[in-house]
Design a protein around this motif. Structure first.
Motif, PDB file in Angstrom:
ATOM      1  N   HIS A 136       1.385   3.882   2.062  1.00  0.00           N
ATOM      2  CA  HIS A 136       1.958   4.588   3.210  1.00  0.00           C
ATOM      3  C   HIS A 136       3.483   4.577   3.149  1.00  0.00           C
ATOM      4  O   HIS A 136       4.093   3.593   2.750  1.00  0.00           O
ATOM      5  N   HIS A 194       0.851  -1.197   0.000  1.00  0.00           N
ATOM      6  CA  HIS A 194       0.000   0.000   0.000  1.00  0.00           C
ATOM      7  C   HIS A 194       0.880   1.237   0.000  1.00  0.00           C
ATOM      8  O   HIS A 194       2.103   1.143   0.045  1.00  0.00           O
ATOM      9  N   ASP A 214       5.853   4.302   5.202  1.00  0.00           N
ATOM     10  CA  ASP A 214       6.657   3.287   5.882  1.00  0.00           C
ATOM     11  C   ASP A 214       6.747   1.999   5.051  1.00  0.00           C
ATOM     12  O   ASP A 214       7.446   1.062   5.424  1.00  0.00           O
ATOM     13  N   HIS A 215       6.040   1.982   3.891  1.00  0.00           N
ATOM     14  CA  HIS A 215       6.120   0.845   2.964  1.00  0.00           C
ATOM     15  C   HIS A 215       6.633   1.248   1.583  1.00  0.00           C
ATOM     16  O   HIS A 215       6.963   0.376   0.776  1.00  0.00           O
ATOM     17  N   HIS A 254      -7.012  -2.209   5.279  1.00  0.00           N
ATOM     18  CA  HIS A 254      -6.236  -1.204   6.015  1.00  0.00           C
ATOM     19  C   HIS A 254      -6.458   0.199   5.458  1.00  0.00           C
ATOM     20  O   HIS A 254      -6.529   1.167   6.199  1.00  0.00           O
ATOM     21  N   ASP A 258      -0.214  -4.279   5.863  1.00  0.00           N
ATOM     22  CA  ASP A 258      -0.932  -3.777   7.036  1.00  0.00           C
ATOM     23  C   ASP A 258      -2.363  -4.288   6.905  1.00  0.00           C
ATOM     24  O   ASP A 258      -3.043  -3.985   5.923  1.00  0.00           O
TER      25      ASP A 258
HETATM   26 ZN   LIG Z   1      -0.172   1.512   6.503  1.00  0.00          ZN
END
Ligand SMILES: [Zn+2]
Ligand SMILES: [Zn+2]
Length: 357
Positions: free
Chosen positions: A60, A58, A62-63, A121, A142
Motif C-alpha cells: 500500500h 506491504h 502509505d508504506h 492485512h 498493518d
Molecule cells: Zn495497508
C-alpha cells in the motif's frame, strides 16, 4: 540503537521508521501521505544514503509511495519484501529482494537477524522483528488477526526492546464487532432488494468482504466484481499461503465478472476504487441512483469518498483490516515489549519523535 519516526504516527499515512546504531542503519517502510499532498517521509539525505536496508511490510502506498524518492535521494541498498508485495507494487525497486517463505528467520549479517510473518492485512503483508547490534525492534505493519480471508502468523511471546504497532482505529472495540456491524449493514441493504456498490482497494479487504458476505448469505444474492478484483479472486481463491484454507468453501464461481458500467439489478458490486477517485466511479453512482454505496475504509484526502458521505450519497462502516487501540494494547500484553509506539492513527501524536532503545 535509536528509532526515529519519519512519518506514520499522528499522520495521514506516510509510514516510515529509521533505525540506526553504531554500525548499522535501516528503514522500515517508506510511504507517502494519504491527505492528497503525497508528502514524503522526514528522512535526511544522510539517513537515506546511510541506510543499508529498506524493509517493506506491504504494497500500500502509505508504506511504499516514497521508495522511488528514496532511491532518487541516494538509497542503493536491498529492498526486502514478499513476492506478493513485489507483484503489487507499481514502481519496482531497483534492488528488490524477495523473501523466502521457507526461511522466515534469516541472518543477513553476523549481528543482523531478520524475522518475519504474515499480518493478515492483505496478500503479501508481513510483520518484522529485526535484531541488530543486540537490540530487537518489532514492526507490526498493518496487522489484523482473525481476518476471514488472509492468514496471520500471530505474534506471541516475542521479546523486543521497541515495538511499532498498528493502532489505526482509536477505539477499544474489537475487529469482530466492527466486522459484524459492517456485514449487518451490507446484508440489510441486500435484503431490501437493492443494488449495493462496495468501493474497495485492489489489494486488501475487498476479497475479505466478498468471501464473508457470501458465506453469511449463503450465496443468496448475486455478487459481481470489477475486472481488477475478479482477477485477484481468481488468483487467490484456491491458494493457501496468504489465504485461509476455509476460503475453499466459497465456490470459485461465487462471483461474476462485472464491467463496472451500471449497478441496477439487486446484488453486491465490488468496485476497486476505495476513495472514488475515478470519474467512471462517479458516473456509475449517477447512472445507478437507486444503488446504495457502502464505504468500508477510512476517508482520505484524495478522491471523492468524503464528498459522497457528506452529501448523503454514500455511507461508511469501517471494515477492520487494522487493529483498534484496544487490540494494540492486547498484542503488546501478549509479548515482552519495551517501548511501545502506536502508529497509523492520524489523531494520536507520538510522545516523542526519537526513541533510544
Ligand atoms: Zn495497508
Ligand atoms: Zn497502512
Amino acid at each position: 540503537m535509536r528509532l526515529s519516526i519519519a512519518g506514520g504516527c499522528g499522520d495521514f499515512g506516510r509510514s516510515c521508521f529509521f533505525v540506526s546504531g553504531n554500525q548499522h542503519a535501516y528503514i522500515v517502510d517508506c510511504g507517502t501521505s494519504t491527505d492528497g499532498k503525497d508528502r514524503v517521509p522526514d528522512l535526511t539525505a544522510d539517513e537515506i544514503r546511510g541506510a543499508e536496508y529498506l524493509f517493506l511490510t506491504h504494497s500500500h502506498r502509505d508504506h511504499t509511495g516514497a521508495v522511488e524518492y528514496a532511491e532518487r535521494m541516494g538509497f542503493s541498498g536491498p529492498v526486502f519484501m514478499s513476492a506478493q508485495t513485489y507483484r503489487q507494487l507499481g514502481y519496482k525497486p531497483k534492488n528488490a529482494v524477495i523473501m523466502d517463505s521457507t526461511a522466515p528467520e534469516v541472518e543477513l549479517l553476523p549481528d543482523f537477524v531478520l524475522q518475519w510473518g504474515r499480518t493478515g492485512h492483505c496478500c503479501g503483508a508481513v510483520w518484522y522483528a529485526i535484531t541488530c547490534e543486540g537490540k530487537t525492534a518489532f514492526f507490526s505493519g498493518d496487522y489484523r488477526e482473525g481476518d476471514p480471508f488472509y492468514r496471520n502468523d500471530p505474534v506471541r511471546d516475542l521479546t523486543a526492546d521497541i515495538a511499532v504497532i498498528d493502532a489505526a482505529y482509536p477505539t477499544d472495540e474489537t475487529g469482530d464487532v466492527m466486522r459484524e456491524r459492517f456485514l449487518d449493514r451490507a446484508e440489510a441493504i441486500l435484503k431490501e432488494g437493492r443494488a449495493l456498490i462496495l468501493p474497495v482497494p485492489r489489494f486488501g479487504r475487498g476479497l475479505s468482504i466478498a468471501a464473508s458476505l457470501y458465506l453469511r448469505t449463503g450465496g443468496a444474492y448475486p455478487m459481481a466484481m470489477d475486472t481488477r478484483l475478479y482477477r485477484e479472486w481468481r488468483t487467490f481463491a484456491r491458494r493457501k499461503y496468504f489465504v485461509k484454507p476455509g476460503i475453499w468453501e466459497v465456490p470459485v464461481e461465487a462471483f461474476s465478472l462485472w464491467d463496472g458500467q451500471s449497478a441496477d439489478a439487486p446484488g453486491a458490486y465490488f468496485l476497486t476504487d476505495a476513495q472514488l477517485t475515478h470519474a467512471g466511479s462517479r458516473q456509475l453512482a449517477d447512472h445507478s441512483p437507486d444503488a446504495a454505496i457502502l464505504l468500508s475504509g477510512s476517508l482520505h484526502g484524495y478522491g471523492r469518498a468524503r464528498d459522497f458521505v457528506e452529501a448523503g450519497r454514500a455511507e461508511q462502516a469501517l471494515w477492520p483490516n487494522h487493529m483498534t487501540y484496544g487490540e494494540m494494547q492486547a498484542l503488546a500484553g501478549a509479548n515482552h515489549f519495551g517501548t511501545v509506539v502506536p502508529y497509523h492513527d492520524p489523531g494520536r501524536q507520538p510522545e516523542q519523535r526519537v526513541f533510544e532503545f
